[in-house]
Write a protein that holds these residues in place. Structure first.
Motif, short mmCIF file in Angstrom:
data_model
loop_
_atom_site.label_atom_id
_atom_site.label_comp_id
_atom_site.label_asym_id
_atom_site.label_seq_id
_atom_site.Cartn_x
_atom_site.Cartn_y
_atom_site.Cartn_z
N SER A 100 -10.90 -0.61 5.88
CA SER A 100 -12.28 -0.96 6.18
C SER A 100 -12.31 -1.59 7.58
O SER A 100 -11.27 -1.95 8.14
N ALA A 101 -13.49 -1.71 8.14
CA ALA A 101 -13.63 -2.30 9.46
C ALA A 101 -13.11 -3.73 9.45
O ALA A 101 -13.34 -4.49 8.51
N TYR A 102 -12.37 -4.08 10.48
CA TYR A 102 -11.71 -5.39 10.54
C TYR A 102 -11.93 -6.00 11.90
O TYR A 102 -11.73 -5.35 12.92
N TYR A 103 -12.29 -7.29 11.93
CA TYR A 103 -12.63 -7.94 13.19
C TYR A 103 -11.78 -9.17 13.46
O TYR A 103 -12.07 -9.94 14.36
N GLY A 104 -10.73 -9.36 12.69
CA GLY A 104 -9.90 -10.54 12.84
C GLY A 104 -8.75 -10.32 13.80
O GLY A 104 -8.79 -9.47 14.68
N GLY A 105 -7.66 -11.08 13.59
CA GLY A 105 -6.49 -10.99 14.45
C GLY A 105 -5.58 -9.86 14.03
O GLY A 105 -6.00 -8.89 13.40
N THR A 106 -4.32 -10.00 14.39
CA THR A 106 -3.33 -8.95 14.09
C THR A 106 -3.30 -8.64 12.60
O THR A 106 -3.25 -9.54 11.77
N TYR A 107 -3.32 -7.37 12.29
CA TYR A 107 -3.38 -6.93 10.89
C TYR A 107 -2.48 -5.72 10.74
O TYR A 107 -2.67 -4.72 11.43
N SER A 108 -1.49 -5.82 9.87
CA SER A 108 -0.51 -4.75 9.69
C SER A 108 -0.36 -4.43 8.20
O SER A 108 0.66 -4.75 7.58
N PRO A 109 -1.34 -3.81 7.62
CA PRO A 109 -1.29 -3.52 6.18
C PRO A 109 -0.28 -2.43 5.85
O PRO A 109 -0.22 -1.40 6.51
N THR A 110 0.49 -2.65 4.80
CA THR A 110 1.49 -1.68 4.36
C THR A 110 1.32 -1.27 2.90
O THR A 110 2.10 -0.46 2.39
N GLN A 111 0.33 -1.83 2.24
CA GLN A 111 0.09 -1.48 0.85
C GLN A 111 -1.06 -0.49 0.76
O GLN A 111 -2.06 -0.62 1.47
N SER A 112 -0.95 0.48 -0.15
CA SER A 112 -1.97 1.51 -0.23
C SER A 112 -3.33 0.94 -0.61
O SER A 112 -4.37 1.45 -0.17
N ASN A 113 -3.34 -0.14 -1.40
CA ASN A 113 -4.63 -0.70 -1.81
C ASN A 113 -5.33 -1.46 -0.68
O ASN A 113 -6.45 -1.95 -0.86
N GLU A 114 -4.73 -1.56 0.47
CA GLU A 114 -5.36 -2.17 1.64
C GLU A 114 -6.13 -1.13 2.46
O GLU A 114 -6.80 -1.48 3.43
N TYR A 115 -6.01 0.11 2.10
CA TYR A 115 -6.67 1.20 2.80
C TYR A 115 -7.81 1.75 1.95
O TYR A 115 -7.66 1.91 0.74
N MET A 116 -8.91 2.04 2.59
CA MET A 116 -10.11 2.42 1.86
C MET A 116 -10.35 3.93 1.87
O MET A 116 -10.86 4.49 0.90
N TYR A 117 -10.02 4.58 2.95
CA TYR A 117 -10.35 6.00 3.10
C TYR A 117 -9.07 6.81 3.23
O TYR A 117 -8.17 6.45 3.99
N TRP A 118 -9.05 7.93 2.52
CA TRP A 118 -7.85 8.74 2.45
C TRP A 118 -8.17 10.21 2.71
O TRP A 118 -9.22 10.71 2.32
N GLY A 119 -7.20 10.89 3.34
CA GLY A 119 -7.31 12.32 3.47
C GLY A 119 -6.73 13.02 2.26
O GLY A 119 -6.25 12.37 1.32
N GLN A 120 -6.73 14.35 2.30
CA GLN A 120 -6.24 15.14 1.18
C GLN A 120 -4.73 15.33 1.20
O GLN A 120 -4.15 15.73 0.19
N GLY A 121 -4.11 15.04 2.31
CA GLY A 121 -2.67 15.15 2.40
C GLY A 121 -2.20 16.47 2.99
O GLY A 121 -2.91 17.48 2.92
N THR A 122 -1.01 16.46 3.56
CA THR A 122 -0.40 17.66 4.10
C THR A 122 1.07 17.67 3.68
O THR A 122 1.76 16.65 3.76
N GLN A 123 1.54 18.83 3.22
CA GLN A 123 2.89 18.93 2.67
C GLN A 123 3.91 19.06 3.80
O GLN A 123 3.76 19.88 4.71
N VAL A 124 4.97 18.27 3.69
CA VAL A 124 6.12 18.38 4.59
C VAL A 124 7.34 18.68 3.72
O VAL A 124 7.63 17.94 2.78
N THR A 125 8.02 19.76 4.04
CA THR A 125 9.21 20.14 3.30
C THR A 125 10.36 20.30 4.28
O THR A 125 10.25 21.07 5.25
N VAL A 126 11.45 19.59 4.04
CA VAL A 126 12.62 19.64 4.90
C VAL A 126 13.76 20.27 4.12
O VAL A 126 14.18 19.73 3.09
N SER A 127 14.24 21.38 4.59
CA SER A 127 15.31 22.08 3.90
C SER A 127 16.67 21.63 4.45
O SER A 127 16.81 21.32 5.62
N SER A 128 17.66 21.65 3.57
CA SER A 128 19.01 21.21 3.98
C SER A 128 19.83 22.35 4.51
O SER A 128 19.45 23.51 4.44
#
Length: 128
Positions: A100-128
């Motif tokens: 969400s919009a934030y107007y405070g100081g330094t903010y470094s969220p790492t938890q998913s519940n701290e984020y409000m809007y999400w995309g649908q995702g994109t698949q990354v596959t790395v073969s060995s």
């Protein structure tokens, strides 16, 4: 309201590189933190990298180990995740998210519940 759309996923061999893009639109995106998360089958969604759009400060998960770089292009506006030295363990669906919009100081969220809007995702596959 903010919309985010990811692109750039695909199949790559171990040791290769991919660049993911996250196109952002909507109101006040410049006051938000943008983050990349990933989720492998059967695993919890985990934080990868984030960038505070206001000042451009970045923060990363420890497992990134300097292999990934998050950046932004204010003119588009788009957030990128450059992924180098990819390993099979990096295979997952990668999601872009915005807080969400934030107007405070330094903010470094790492938890998913701290984020409000999400995309649908994109698949990354790395073969060995």
């Amino acid at each position: 309201q903010v919309q985010v759309v990811e692109s750039g996923g695909g199949l790559v061999q171990a040791g290769g590189s991919l660049r993911l893009s996250c196109a952002a639109s909507g109101r006040t995106f410049s006051t938000r933190v943008m983050g990349w998360f990933r989720q492998a089958p059967g695993e919890d969604r985990e934080f990868v990298a984030g960038i505070d759009w206001r000042g451009g400060s970045t923060f990363y998960a420890d497992f990134v180990k300097g292999r990934f770089t998050i950046s932004r292009d204010n003119t588009k506006p788009t957030v990128f995740l450059q992924m180098n030295s990819l390993e099979p363990e990096d295979s997952a669906v990668y999601y872009c998210a915005a807080t969400s919009a934030y107007y405070g100081g330094t903010y470094s969220p790492t938890q998913s519940n701290e984020y409000m809007y999400w995309g649908q995702g994109t698949q990354v596959t790395v073969s060995s």
